[in-house]
Write an enzyme that holds these catalytic residues in place. Structure first.
Site, short mmCIF file in Angstrom:
data_model
loop_
_atom_site.label_atom_id
_atom_site.label_comp_id
_atom_site.label_asym_id
_atom_site.label_seq_id
_atom_site.Cartn_x
_atom_site.Cartn_y
_atom_site.Cartn_z
N GLU A 258 57.70 34.64 -33.29
CA GLU A 258 57.75 33.65 -34.37
C GLU A 258 57.55 32.24 -33.81
OE1 GLU A 258 58.00 34.39 -37.77
OE2 GLU A 258 57.50 36.26 -36.78
N ARG B 105 48.48 4.77 -106.95
CA ARG B 105 48.59 3.53 -106.18
C ARG B 105 48.65 2.38 -107.19
NH1 ARG B 105 42.28 4.29 -104.82
NH2 ARG B 105 41.47 2.98 -106.49
N ARG C 112 61.91 25.73 -48.18
CA ARG C 112 60.89 24.71 -47.90
C ARG C 112 60.15 24.26 -49.16
NH1 ARG C 112 58.49 28.27 -42.97
NH2 ARG C 112 59.52 29.88 -44.21
N ASP D 112 54.83 35.87 -51.05
CA ASP D 112 54.35 34.49 -50.98
C ASP D 112 52.96 34.39 -50.37
OD1 ASP D 112 54.88 35.01 -48.34
OD2 ASP D 112 56.15 33.25 -48.00
C1 UD1 Z 1 56.69 35.66 -41.93
C2 UD1 Z 1 56.64 36.42 -40.61
C3 UD1 Z 1 55.57 35.78 -39.74
C4 UD1 Z 1 54.23 35.76 -40.45
C5 UD1 Z 1 54.35 35.12 -41.83
C6 UD1 Z 1 53.07 35.35 -42.62
C7 UD1 Z 1 58.92 37.21 -40.17
C8 UD1 Z 1 60.15 36.99 -39.41
N1 UD1 Z 1 57.93 36.35 -39.96
O1 UD1 Z 1 57.11 34.34 -41.65
O2 UD1 Z 1 55.44 36.49 -38.52
O3 UD1 Z 1 53.28 35.06 -39.66
O4 UD1 Z 1 55.43 35.70 -42.59
O5 UD1 Z 1 53.07 34.67 -43.85
O6 UD1 Z 1 58.82 38.16 -40.93
N2 UD1 Z 1 62.21 37.48 -47.38
C9 UD1 Z 1 63.16 38.30 -47.95
N3 UD1 Z 1 64.41 38.31 -47.42
C10 UD1 Z 1 64.76 37.60 -46.32
C11 UD1 Z 1 63.78 36.76 -45.74
C12 UD1 Z 1 62.52 36.73 -46.28
O7 UD1 Z 1 62.88 38.98 -48.93
O8 UD1 Z 1 65.93 37.71 -45.91
C13 UD1 Z 1 60.86 37.45 -47.96
C14 UD1 Z 1 60.45 36.09 -48.47
O9 UD1 Z 1 60.75 35.97 -49.86
C15 UD1 Z 1 58.96 36.07 -48.22
C16 UD1 Z 1 58.76 37.04 -47.07
O10 UD1 Z 1 59.94 37.79 -46.96
O11 UD1 Z 1 58.23 36.54 -49.35
C17 UD1 Z 1 58.48 36.31 -45.75
O12 UD1 Z 1 59.57 35.43 -45.47
P1 UD1 Z 1 59.31 33.95 -45.00
O13 UD1 Z 1 60.62 33.31 -44.79
O14 UD1 Z 1 58.35 33.28 -45.89
O15 UD1 Z 1 58.66 34.21 -43.56
P2 UD1 Z 1 57.65 33.30 -42.75
O16 UD1 Z 1 58.42 32.26 -42.04
O17 UD1 Z 1 56.54 32.86 -43.60
CA CA Z 2 56.11 32.96 -45.73
#
Ligand code: UD1
Ligand code: CA
Length: 462
Positions: free
Chosen positions: A155, A440, A16, A103
């Site tokens: 979610e 100059r 995103r 993040d």
């Molecule tokens: C996630 C939570 C959500 C919460 C939100 C808070 C899940 C499924 N959802 O959603 O409930 O409200 O954070 O900010 O956990 N990451 C990995 N490997 C992966 C996927 C993600 O390391 O395979 C890391 C990302 O880099 C990130 C963190 O996990 O730092 C969260 O992943 P992200 O995709 O941002 O989850 P959200 O949709 O924000």
């Molecule tokens: Ca996130």
């Protein structure tokens, strides 16, 4: 602490953000998001900090170095899958594991400490850090039963219309009993809207098995802000900026317009310094006491000693010694060292040059690749001609020298102490002490100039 462990999730694709840079490396006030997270976590002194990164995410390792251990997640299959990558390092230990995302840059160590304390006090197997917001879109929702017990986290993309109304969100920060965590992670499936293994699903599994799940509701939703796109990145920056600015004001720095003053994390500013509106101060900058930074200035890794005045100017990787001043509209490029009480006025540029004490350069001059002594006067429009198309050449100017206006100083030359360069000269050779260089064409005056001009009714003239 011996039985506390921390996992930072930083392997996500960050689609995103629409960026070539890993999401967690995007800076908030000059510092990568994941670095903000790690800095706060370090203050808890856990026995281990493990960061989950994507395979070959060398840039993250380069930034964080040995402050954390790393495990790689080869495929980004979801947050539960990400945590599972730490199993070899963690699962044999007993204790509490704090999990958070790379993040969410605004969390403070104080909040994380409260979460740990609450988790321990509740003797829970899992504690979720939650927050309330009127705009919960995008976050996982905390679903509680009639007694207020947490049942599960849903979610955004899996939530029913009813569940979407819930304003209590999962901040993505949790404390888990370490061994229980890995036990349940193996049971999580990817049967959901995104086809991912969700870490929050562990909560429902634990709850069903009658493990003790609790939730700690923090009062400041802002602190939990998760950055998934550039809009949230700007929001996080604004909140972080307000925090940084408040801290400086509490330390005795006057910000005339704090909303429009942009100071990176880690910048040092002495008391009684005044900063006007629209100033940008980047990482690595140190400012002394009683300085004045005028509107629109930009300081990037600049070092300013006490009583320095900067008016609408840009200073990059350079030093200004005490009581010196610059501007308006001048530019110090890298590796410049401006001595005490030096005056640099309007529209001047200095690059890789040293100016000794009390030297003055009031207007429209360029000094590059030069060492200037003290008490020198540089007239208006002086150019240090440092480049011959292939190489850069260095010039030295001795103490008390006087460089007349509009002179070209063609390096390499040495202009000695107490010497004088006549205005308009193009100096290509050394000037000895106490000498005057004049280079100059001599002026000639032609008689009766106007009478020799063609008359305006002359057909050749028209
Ligand atoms: C996630 C939570 C959500 C919460 C939100 C808070 C899940 C499924 N959802 O959603 O409930 O409200 O954070 O900010 O956990 N990451 C990995 N490997 C992966 C996927 C993600 O390391 O395979 C890391 C990302 O880099 C990130 C963190 O996990 O730092 C969260 O992943 P992200 O995709 O941002 O989850 P959200 O949709 O924000
Ligand atoms: Ca996130």
């Amino acid at each position: 602490m011996a039985n506390r462990f921390t996992v930072i999730l930083a392997a996500g694709k960050g689609t995103r953000m629409k960026s070539h840079l890993y999401k967690v490396l995007h800076p908030v006030c000059g510092k990568a998001m994941v670095d903000h997270v790690l800095t706060q976590v370090e203050q808890l002194h856990p026995a281990q900090i493990i960061t989950v990164i994507a395979t070959h995410a060398q840039a993250v390792q380069d930034l964080l170095g040995s402050r954390t251990k790393y495990v790689e997640q080869t495929e980004q299959l979801g947050t539960a899958h990400a945590v599972l990558q730490t199993e070899k390092l963690l699962s044999q230990h007993s204790g509490t594991t704090l999990i958070m995302s790379g993040d969410t840059p605004l969390f403070t160590a104080a909040t994380l400490e409260k979460l740990f304390a609450y988790h321990e006090q509740q003797q829970a197997q899992a504690t979720i850090l939650t927050a309330k917001t009127q705009n919960p879109f995008g976050y996982g929702r905390i679903i509680r039963d009639d007694q207020g017990q947490v049942k599960k986290i849903v979610e955004q993309k899996d939530a029913s219309a009813q569940e979407q109304l819930v304003q209590e969100i999962n901040t993505g920060v949790y404390c888990f009993d370490n061994q229980k965590l890995f036990h349940y992670l193996h049971q999580v499936n990817n049967d959901n809207a995104q086809g991912e293994y969700y870490l929050p699903d562990v909560i429902e599994l634990m709850q069903k098995d009658h493990d003790r799940v609790s939730a700690y509701l923090m009062d400041d939703f802002e602190e939990s802000l998760g950055v998934n796109d550039r809009v949230a990145l700007a929001q996080a920056t604004k909140i972080m900026q307000a925090r940084i600015n408040r801290q400086h004001m509490q330390n005795g720095v006057s910000l005339i317009d704090p909303v429009h003053t942009f100071i990176d994390e880690g910048v040092q500013i002495g008391s009684d310094t005044v900063i006007e509106s629209g100033v940008v101060i980047k990482s690595g900058t140190q400012i002394g006491h009683n300085c004045y930074i005028g509107a629109g200035s930009r300081l990037d890794a600049a070092v300013l000693e006490d009583n320095v005045h900067v008016m609408s100017s840009t200073i990059e990787k350079s030093v200004m010694r005490h009581d010196s001043n610059i501007g308006p509209n001048s530019h110090l490029r890298p590796q410049s060292d401006i001595g005490p009480e030096v005056h640099i006025g309007n529209f001047c540029e200095v690059k890789n040059a040293t100016l000794g004490a009390r030297t003055k350069m009031g207007h429209l001059s360029y000094v590059g690749d030069a060492t200037l002594g003290s008490d020198i006067n540089i007239g208006c429009g002086v150019v240090f001609v440092n480049y011959d198309g292939q190489r850069k050449w260095h010039t030295d100017v001795g103490d008390h020298a006087f460089i007349g206006s509009n002179a070209n100083i063609v390096g390499p030359v040495k202009i000695s102490d107490h010497s004088f360069v006549a205005a308009g000269s193009t100096v290509t050779g050394d000037v000895p002490q106490h000498a005057m260089a004049i280079a100059r064409a001599r002026q000639t005056n032609k008689d009766n100039y106007w009478s020799k001009l063609p008359l305006s009714d002359d057909p050749d003239w028209q």
